[in-house]
Design an enzyme around this catalytic site. Structure first.
Site, mmCIF file in Angstrom:
data_model
loop_
_atom_site.group_PDB
_atom_site.id
_atom_site.type_symbol
_atom_site.label_atom_id
_atom_site.label_comp_id
_atom_site.label_asym_id
_atom_site.label_seq_id
_atom_site.Cartn_x
_atom_site.Cartn_y
_atom_site.Cartn_z
ATOM 1 N N ILE A 12 -6.998 36.891 -56.843
ATOM 2 C CA ILE A 12 -7.335 35.244 -57.206
ATOM 3 C C ILE A 12 -7.638 35.015 -58.621
ATOM 4 O O ILE A 12 -8.574 36.067 -58.920
ATOM 5 C CB ILE A 12 -8.277 34.963 -56.250
ATOM 6 C CG1 ILE A 12 -7.870 35.247 -54.809
ATOM 7 C CG2 ILE A 12 -8.606 33.458 -56.400
ATOM 8 C CD1 ILE A 12 -9.368 34.866 -53.660
ATOM 9 N N THR A 26 -4.426 53.597 -54.017
ATOM 10 C CA THR A 26 -3.974 52.257 -53.679
ATOM 11 C C THR A 26 -3.610 51.399 -54.952
ATOM 12 O O THR A 26 -2.452 50.657 -55.072
ATOM 13 C CB THR A 26 -4.903 51.485 -52.764
ATOM 14 O OG1 THR A 26 -5.241 52.545 -51.587
ATOM 15 C CG2 THR A 26 -4.200 50.220 -52.277
ATOM 16 N N LYS A 70 -19.806 41.845 -56.900
ATOM 17 C CA LYS A 70 -18.993 40.789 -57.474
ATOM 18 C C LYS A 70 -19.672 39.634 -57.940
ATOM 19 O O LYS A 70 -19.339 38.939 -58.641
ATOM 20 C CB LYS A 70 -17.947 40.274 -56.293
ATOM 21 C CG LYS A 70 -16.848 41.406 -56.068
ATOM 22 C CD LYS A 70 -16.263 41.139 -54.751
ATOM 23 C CE LYS A 70 -15.095 42.290 -54.480
ATOM 24 N NZ LYS A 70 -14.571 42.076 -53.051
ATOM 25 N N GLU A 73 -12.952 50.424 -44.367
ATOM 26 C CA GLU A 73 -13.084 51.959 -44.368
ATOM 27 C C GLU A 73 -13.806 52.605 -43.355
ATOM 28 O O GLU A 73 -14.290 51.935 -42.598
ATOM 29 C CB GLU A 73 -13.825 52.144 -45.745
ATOM 30 C CG GLU A 73 -13.537 51.527 -47.082
ATOM 31 C CD GLU A 73 -12.589 51.962 -47.879
ATOM 32 O OE1 GLU A 73 -12.305 53.224 -47.917
ATOM 33 O OE2 GLU A 73 -11.791 51.057 -48.562
ATOM 34 N N GLY A 130 -6.857 48.806 -40.992
ATOM 35 C CA GLY A 130 -7.058 49.284 -42.515
ATOM 36 C C GLY A 130 -7.686 48.253 -43.460
ATOM 37 O O GLY A 130 -7.698 48.136 -44.458
ATOM 38 N N GLU A 142 -10.211 40.985 -64.510
ATOM 39 C CA GLU A 142 -9.699 40.086 -63.539
ATOM 40 C C GLU A 142 -9.830 40.571 -62.155
ATOM 41 O O GLU A 142 -10.366 39.836 -61.169
ATOM 42 C CB GLU A 142 -8.590 39.428 -63.952
ATOM 43 C CG GLU A 142 -8.333 38.238 -62.887
ATOM 44 C CD GLU A 142 -8.899 37.088 -62.926
ATOM 45 O OE1 GLU A 142 -8.902 36.478 -64.174
ATOM 46 O OE2 GLU A 142 -9.782 36.801 -61.986
#
Lengths: 402, 402
Positions: free
Chosen positions: B131, B11, B200, B185, B182, B124
């Site tokens: 963002i 993706t 994160k 998962e 979608g 990033e």
């Protein structure tokens, strides 16, 4: 060690000194060298200030001192400040400024000089106070073709509109509260008439779309005509009133920029930006909508953005930054009056007349202050103006943020 | 012309190719040179893809090609990806990645290699999708001593919680909808158990506070235990439920980081971050609170952040970026169980017992699903746990975002 000079020791200038002093250690680590103020240029003396002995009154001392690497302009306006900034760049010094008027009116010229001399000319603090917006716009969003910028760019007017909406107080009374709290100047014209927001959207448009958009090319309506009746109609329809600066890139590449109060649906992120806060939405083809939110003004937030630029200038003294935009001109902008939008209109005209003049208008059931409120179908402002000037009596139309 | 290699053509990888192709002209202008993909490393073949002929299966082709300046890692995980990224850096190539697991677990090591070799290692896209957050954190907010980062870092769980709150549907049903759309998962564990948010917040904490915080040092509670009853109590008290990642710098310099569902008052900016959107609030001593908002995941938003890093790496190929953090260790973190907070607790115990055990608790008047809900006074989690394990029967306590 990097030595810098501050021009102007008012709110922002003294904030810069305070932040540089308070966070000296971490700033030195990030800039990879110590940053110290060598001169403060101001017409006044500050005998009791810890930095008072740095005050000089003659710009040429700074201009001619080869030790000064970065000049920080916090004077404001575009007369003296323009002269000093131009001379600082020509003398080979990086310049950092928080001055939106200067950048909005002379940005292209100053960026050109900086480019020719391989210098930094940075102005993050000129838009959104301490909110990081200009750098993200030019670097983090660089992969996007940007299509629109839309933001609440002025904290004073947002404070006033928020209070009118939440407490139902009239404009004049809330303006007085804003002045008492120090959010509005004694002469509040630049805020409430939209001039401040206009300068900021010029800077954002230039950075996003690459051409200088001049303030006089941006139709600007402030909030002085907004009444409690407008606010009540907004609330009645699940919306609020916000002063927005918008810059839209049309498919033909022209930029349509304007400042005006809008009705904003309550589920829009910008509706939740309250009080003195700013919120800026950037729309790109890959990223969709991104919003930046925070305090758009104030001593320390603004100083924090200035100091970040000083750190950046210090770190990249040898490699110039890529801020850049081309000259403006009449071919750059498109008339906002041609932009199709929905409009809120309040009137004492009959439903029959509304139907006849506006076709599929959506009329609100509640009559407020003896007036009927309705939303027009999507139509350009020029068409609305035509109908109103044809004898349809109504208050000034307010666009709806789609 | 800068030639790059993509590792992984799923993706994100295919999104990167798409953005580079679609916005090629403006990207070339911003990077000051054309950026083209020379290789795509994947185990699969893509015979019908416009970039299909760039596919290779052997990383050493990329590693040994001196023309490749930037390697873009979109494989995910921390096994193969770690090996390739390490080798790419050692071979003298800048690396851009969107891989949060890799950065959260091996960021310090990889940044060290990049530093030694004077290379860019940029990521990033690993936090907040498209963002802009990491770069603003390290440059625009550099003048601030940062005190806290608090954010909705996972779009899937935010979608689920938003739907539970707005439509009153139970967790299992909403998870199924998220999977159909979608957003989640087939194996949703990394999202709903908080692992993704944990990685994160590790990256954000390391960038903000300068020391590596490892995922295993961050107590993580997902949203699987959140029921309709919790959500109903939240609504009853003017709040909503959000999964937050938080990293707080204590006065002693230690970092307190954790992931947990919170009750968030509706007037808090984070309460308005709905559906798959992310919102990250950064608190600094000069700037106050700043929020970054947008789509935290998705093919094109993530690709847009990756490509911005590629542009940056290309522009700064000779001057390395200043991303950097020191090694972690047990001395870096503080136990979140000691952090004083208010807690929401629901129970079938008597008011008398609540008063006895929790003192000044604020009890809600409405009984929901046969349970009483109350807010504790400010107290550390370890104290709450002590009371519960002492025989006070209750559902898992949920902290309140102050």
């Amino acid at each position: 060690m990097a030595k810098i000079a501050l021009l102007g020791y008012g709110t922002v200038g003294s904030g810069v000194a305070e932040v540089l002093h308070k966070n000296a250690a971490s700033i030195a680590r990030k800039a990879a060298e110590e940053i110290t103020i060598k001169y403060i240029l101001d017409m006044r003396e500050f005998p009791d200030d810890p930095f008072g002995d740095l005050v000089v009154h003659d710009f040429s001392i700074i201009e001619q001192d080869p030790e000064i690497a970065v000049v920080v302009e916090c004077i404001g306006g575009a007369t003296v400040a323009l002269d000093y900034v131009r001379r600082a760049l020509l003398a080979g010094k990086d310049v950092v400024t928080s001055n939106k008027e200067l950048v909005a009116t002379h940005g292209h010229e100053l960026l050109m000089i900086a480019k020719q001399k391989s210098l930094n000319f940075l102005f993050e603090a000129s838009v959104g106070g301490g909110i990081p917006i200009l750098r993200p716009l030019t670097s983090c969003l660089a992969a996007n073709d940007l299509t629109e910028i839309c933001g609440i760019l002025n904290g004073t007017t947002n404070f006033i509109l928020t209070k009118m909406f939440k407490e139902g107080k009239p404009f004049d009374e809330v303006l007085k509260i804003a002045q008492e709290k120090g959010y509005a100047e004694r002469n509040p014209a630049a805020d409430i008439e939209g001039t401040d927001a206009c300068r900021k959207i010029c800077i954002l448009a230039a950075l996003a779309f690459g051409r200088h958009v001049y303030p006089e090319q941006v139709p600007t309506t402030g909030i002085t005509a907004i009444t409690g009746t407008d606010v009540a109609f907004a609330a009645e329809s699940g919306m609020t009133v916000k002063l927005l600066g918008r810059a839209i890139r049309r498919e033909d590449g022209k930029i349509c920029a304007y400042v005006a109060p809008h009705f904003v649906p309550l589920d829009n992120q910008l509706a939740n930006v309250e009080d003195v806060f700013n919120g800026i939405v950037v729309c790109g083809d890959a990223i969709g909508d991104v919003m930046f939110y925070g305090r758009g003004a104030g001593k320390l937030p603004t100083a924090s953005a200035v100091v970040a630029d000083v750190i950046d200038a210090t770190k990249h003294h040898s490699t110039k930054k890529f801020l850049d935009w081309a000259e403006g001109g009449p071919d750059v902008v498109a008339d906002m009056a041609a932009l199709p939008m929905r409009w809120f209109i309040r009137t004492t005209e009959s439903l029959l007349r509304i139907g006849k003049c506006f076709g599929d208008a959506e009329v609100m059931s509640r009559v407020i202050d003896g007036q009927v409120g309705f939303f027009t179908p999507k139509m350009p402002k020029c068409r609305v103006d035509e109908i109103l000037s044809g004898g349809f009596s109504a208050a000034a139309p307010i666009p709806i943020l789609a």
